[in-house]
Scaffold this active site. Sequence first.
Site, short mmCIF file in Angstrom:
data_model
loop_
_atom_site.label_atom_id
_atom_site.label_comp_id
_atom_site.label_asym_id
_atom_site.label_seq_id
_atom_site.Cartn_x
_atom_site.Cartn_y
_atom_site.Cartn_z
N ILE A 135 0.79 -0.49 -0.07
CA ILE A 135 -0.21 -0.36 -0.17
C ILE A 135 0.64 1.46 0.06
CG2 ILE A 135 -0.17 0.22 2.30
CD1 ILE A 135 -2.67 0.80 -0.19
N SER B 292 11.83 0.60 7.11
CA SER B 292 11.62 -0.84 6.67
C SER B 292 12.44 -0.99 6.56
CB SER B 292 11.10 -0.94 4.96
OG SER B 292 10.21 -1.35 4.33
N ARG B 293 12.62 -2.69 6.94
CA ARG B 293 13.48 -3.72 6.98
C ARG B 293 14.13 -4.48 5.83
NH1 ARG B 293 9.75 -8.34 10.05
NH2 ARG B 293 8.55 -7.57 7.53
N LYS C 103 -5.82 1.68 8.21
CA LYS C 103 -6.67 0.54 8.89
C LYS C 103 -6.74 -0.96 8.40
CE LYS C 103 -8.52 -1.80 5.51
NZ LYS C 103 -7.52 -2.61 4.60
N ASP D 162 -10.65 -7.24 6.77
CA ASP D 162 -9.10 -6.21 6.02
C ASP D 162 -10.27 -5.73 4.71
OD1 ASP D 162 -6.28 -5.70 5.92
OD2 ASP D 162 -6.99 -6.09 3.27
P1 NAP Z 1 2.35 -5.23 3.26
O1 NAP Z 1 2.58 -5.35 1.90
O2 NAP Z 1 2.24 -7.28 3.49
O3 NAP Z 1 3.13 -4.72 4.90
C1 NAP Z 1 4.20 -4.01 4.30
C2 NAP Z 1 5.01 -3.29 5.24
O4 NAP Z 1 5.08 -4.15 6.11
C3 NAP Z 1 5.89 -4.81 4.02
O5 NAP Z 1 7.00 -4.64 3.46
C4 NAP Z 1 7.13 -5.06 5.39
O6 NAP Z 1 7.87 -4.79 5.07
C5 NAP Z 1 6.63 -4.24 6.66
N1 NAP Z 1 6.29 -5.22 7.80
C6 NAP Z 1 5.34 -6.75 7.54
N2 NAP Z 1 5.51 -7.54 8.67
C7 NAP Z 1 6.30 -6.17 9.23
C8 NAP Z 1 6.48 -6.60 10.61
N3 NAP Z 1 6.07 -7.96 11.12
N4 NAP Z 1 6.80 -5.90 11.41
C9 NAP Z 1 7.81 -4.47 11.00
N5 NAP Z 1 7.23 -4.66 9.39
C10 NAP Z 1 6.54 -5.66 9.23
O7 NAP Z 1 1.50 -5.38 3.76
P2 NAP Z 1 0.04 -3.79 2.41
O8 NAP Z 1 -0.89 -4.43 2.44
O9 NAP Z 1 0.79 -2.99 1.83
O10 NAP Z 1 -1.26 -3.62 3.89
C11 NAP Z 1 -0.90 -2.40 5.51
C12 NAP Z 1 -1.78 -2.20 5.72
O11 NAP Z 1 -2.19 -1.40 4.06
C13 NAP Z 1 -2.64 -2.78 6.27
O12 NAP Z 1 -3.26 -2.26 6.92
C14 NAP Z 1 -3.49 -2.40 5.05
O13 NAP Z 1 -4.90 -3.24 5.34
C15 NAP Z 1 -3.99 -1.61 4.29
N6 NAP Z 1 -4.05 -1.34 2.87
C16 NAP Z 1 -3.41 -2.36 1.89
C17 NAP Z 1 -4.13 -2.44 0.65
C18 NAP Z 1 -3.99 -3.02 -0.13
O14 NAP Z 1 -4.14 -3.26 -1.19
N7 NAP Z 1 -2.72 -4.23 -0.26
C19 NAP Z 1 -5.09 -1.49 0.34
C20 NAP Z 1 -5.59 -0.48 1.54
C21 NAP Z 1 -5.08 -0.61 2.73
P3 NAP Z 1 9.46 -4.60 5.33
O15 NAP Z 1 9.44 -6.43 5.44
O16 NAP Z 1 10.51 -3.65 4.38
O17 NAP Z 1 9.89 -4.24 6.87
#
Ligand code: NAP
Length: 309
Positions: free
Chosen positions: A15, A37-38, A91, A169
Amino acid sequence: MSSPIRIGITGVGKIARDQHLPALERNERFELIASASRNANINGIRSFDTLDAMLEGAPELDAVSLCTPPQVRYRQACAAINAGRHVFLEKPPGVTLSEVEDLAERARQTGVTLFASWHAREAAAVERAREWLGSAAIRHVDVQWREDVRTWHPGQQWVWQPGGLGVFDPGINALSIMTRILPNEFFLERARLEVPENCQAPIAAELDFTDAGETPIHADFDWRQTGPQTWQITVETERGTLLLEEGGSRLSIDGEILIDGEDVEYAGLYRRFAELIDAGQSEVDVRPFRHVADAFMLAERIVVAPFDE
Ligand code: NAP
């Protein structure tokens, strides 16, 4: 014009790249100066491995956006608030109602802005729908929020783990619109969750809500839909039928399309975040999240086939 709000992003994943970076690029009120970011960097700005390192290494930061999964949100938000930074929460705002309330209180005491964002509420037709429904007598509401988890969450394990919410979600996006546009508060009466036998969170949910006037409000959330995706809310009223489609960007009344808008959600969120910071206010509406908590509390659970990526 006021000086730019210097902002850092935590959790550079799907996101952050899909929405936050383009929205910040186009918003002159913000200057993106750092990321934490890690495993990822953003070209041209300072990159840190952790939020704590970013807070220490970039003392000029005014605000942070937390784009990490919800299971790690509280600790990060707490650290940022304690360090006097304004906080934008993706969110859902956390994994429990209590931790979100604690954050709101900490932000109040520290005098920083906490913004629990609901991106779907910023979709192009949501406000017009709210205005139209403001004076309508509602007979029935039907919500269909069905998408393909493999498309929207490829390889993400956190969505299936405790606190990941599973199909809620995306479903919470529908709930964020419903709590915005429906004129009366509503509450859950019955729910049925389908949980894959190898997961901790549901892949589908059938929800029956009502309100003080006994309006039937049905919602169907499903993550197994392939092909065209469905994000729509139908509201039958005594003066016509309102249909919100495409996640809230298209509005029709009795079949006539009134709005068919572009994707403006994150532009709207950052505009709102800047307004809140400028006004010295927070915005933490937990109602969509409370409905999810109610579903986890009240639902009948059915174990279904394992989920394989
Ligand atoms: P994601 O790509 O899986 O996670 C975002 C980043 O967070 C990962 O690339 C990782 O970066 C870091 N991360 C993951 N696990 C972690 C941990 N245990 N500790 C610390 N950092 C961690 O998820 P996403 O889809 O972007 O979603 C993130 C949020 O945005 C969620 O709450 C989701 O509901 C919301 N959202 C998502 C979307 C969508 O389309 N996917 C749309 C709207 C809102 P590093 O490994 O580099 O640290």
